[in-house]
Scaffold this motif. Structure first.
Motif, PDB file in Angstrom:
ATOM      1  N   GLU A  98     -14.445  -1.676  -0.823  1.00  0.00           N
ATOM      2  CA  GLU A  98     -12.985  -1.683  -0.949  1.00  0.00           C
ATOM      3  C   GLU A  98     -12.328  -2.462   0.197  1.00  0.00           C
ATOM      4  N   ARG A  99     -11.115  -2.897  -0.063  1.00  0.00           N
ATOM      5  CA  ARG A  99     -10.386  -3.735   0.901  1.00  0.00           C
ATOM      6  C   ARG A  99     -10.221  -3.053   2.265  1.00  0.00           C
ATOM      7  N   LYS A 100      -9.961  -1.745   2.245  1.00  0.00           N
ATOM      8  CA  LYS A 100      -9.746  -1.045   3.510  1.00  0.00           C
ATOM      9  C   LYS A 100     -11.007  -1.071   4.392  1.00  0.00           C
ATOM     10  N   ILE A 101     -12.160  -1.269   3.780  1.00  0.00           N
ATOM     11  CA  ILE A 101     -13.417  -1.354   4.545  1.00  0.00           C
ATOM     12  C   ILE A 101     -13.680  -2.782   5.007  1.00  0.00           C
ATOM     13  N   THR A 102     -13.241  -3.739   4.216  1.00  0.00           N
ATOM     14  CA  THR A 102     -13.603  -5.143   4.485  1.00  0.00           C
ATOM     15  C   THR A 102     -12.491  -5.926   5.184  1.00  0.00           C
TER      16      THR A 102
END
Length: 297
Positions: free
Chosen positions: A192-196
């Motif tokens: 997910e974006r929040k991780i990447t």
């Protein structure tokens, strides 16, 4: 059908040994007629043999052209791609090889759908950016953009065979470029974006994952190489690297071809929810990291 000898014997048995003039003329005419017929038969046979030979040659030549043509098509698929890719790279004694085993990996901001794979706008654009930035720093490199996905489809191979296909291509490049020291197989993650994603000085960047394989014959060297990249990145751009991930699936496939070179690493730059702009920002900084590593030797 009577031959000459049979015809001559028949004449001898039928007519007296002291023939008259009419008999001689008649016999001569019959012999000449038989001779002409035999000659025509030989000519027809000769023409038939020659025609069959020509037909056979034509079939063989068509087969050769077909087989050779297919080989040319296969070659063209690779050579065209390589020619295109090398246009952005300094091919003089390249030190760095950039390639993409999953070349169709794309981004939601491009595809606008859940299927984040695209045949044109994909992770190869990120690799191209890295190649250009390294070239600006006078670091000779090659970006291989072989269409792995298309090769899989053409050969009827499943997606997990991607590494088998890219292995042959990378191995061939290494044989032709003995000075290559580092190999980067560039991907994007599916997290997910929040991780990447990370914000640095007010701008969003795609975070980097360095992946090595415990199954690789060069595991220790690859891990050492990846940790160096991570340290340099963290020192200069804190928060940009997600660290070094060691994959160990216990199969040969899990080497990710990192056994081909001692300084090889699979790099996830961002994920499917990152934008191309965010990918490029991070790629520019990755080029700085690679430059610092080379100069530190």
């Amino acid at each position: 059908m009577q031959n000459d000898k049979e015809l001559f014997d028949l004449i001898k048995r039928t007519y007296p040994l002291t023939p008259n003039k009419n008999f001689v003329q008649s016999t001569e005419e019959k012999l000449r007629k038989a001779a002409r017929k035999l000659k025509r038969k030989k000519v027809y046979k000769k023409i038939s043999i020659v025609s069959s030979g020509l037909l056979l040659c034509a079939v063989v030549m068509m087969s050769i052209v077909t087989i050779t043509g297919n080989s040319f098509l296969d070659q063209a698929e690779h050579s065209t791609i390589n020619t295109n890719s090398s246009s952005v790279a300094n091919k003089s004694q390249p030190l760095v090889l950039i390639h993409h085993t999953h070349n169709y990996e794309s981004f939601k901001s491009i595809t606008n759908k859940e299927n984040v794979y695209d045949d044109k706008q994909n992770i190869t654009l990120v690799g191209k950016r890295l190649s250009e930035k390294l070239e600006e720093k006078n670091i000779p490199n090659i970006q291989d953009t072989s269409n792995i996905f298309r090769i899989l489809k053409k050969k009827g191979l499943p997606f997990p065979s991607s590494y088998e296909v890219s292995r042959g291509i990378v191995d061939d490049i290494l044989k032709k470029n003995s000075k290559i020291e580092m190999i980067f197989d560039i991907h994007r993650d599916s997290a997910e974006r929040k991780i990447t994603t990370v914000k640095i000085k007010g701008k969003n960047y795609a975070k980097v994952n360095f992946v090595v394989s415990h199954s690789s014959d060069h595991y220790k060297e690859n891990e050492k190489f990846a940790k160096k990249l991570h340290r340099i990145m963290e020192t200069n751009f804190p928060g940009l690297s997600r660290g070094v991930v060691v994959k160990d699936m216990g199969t040969r496939q899990s080497t990710y071809n990192l056994d081909l070179k001692d300084q090889s690493v699979l790099v996830d730059i961002g994920g499917a929810e990152n934008t191309l702009e965010e990918e490029y920002r991070t790629t520019d900084l990755l080029a700085d990291v690679i430059e610092k590593l080379i100069k530190s030797k």
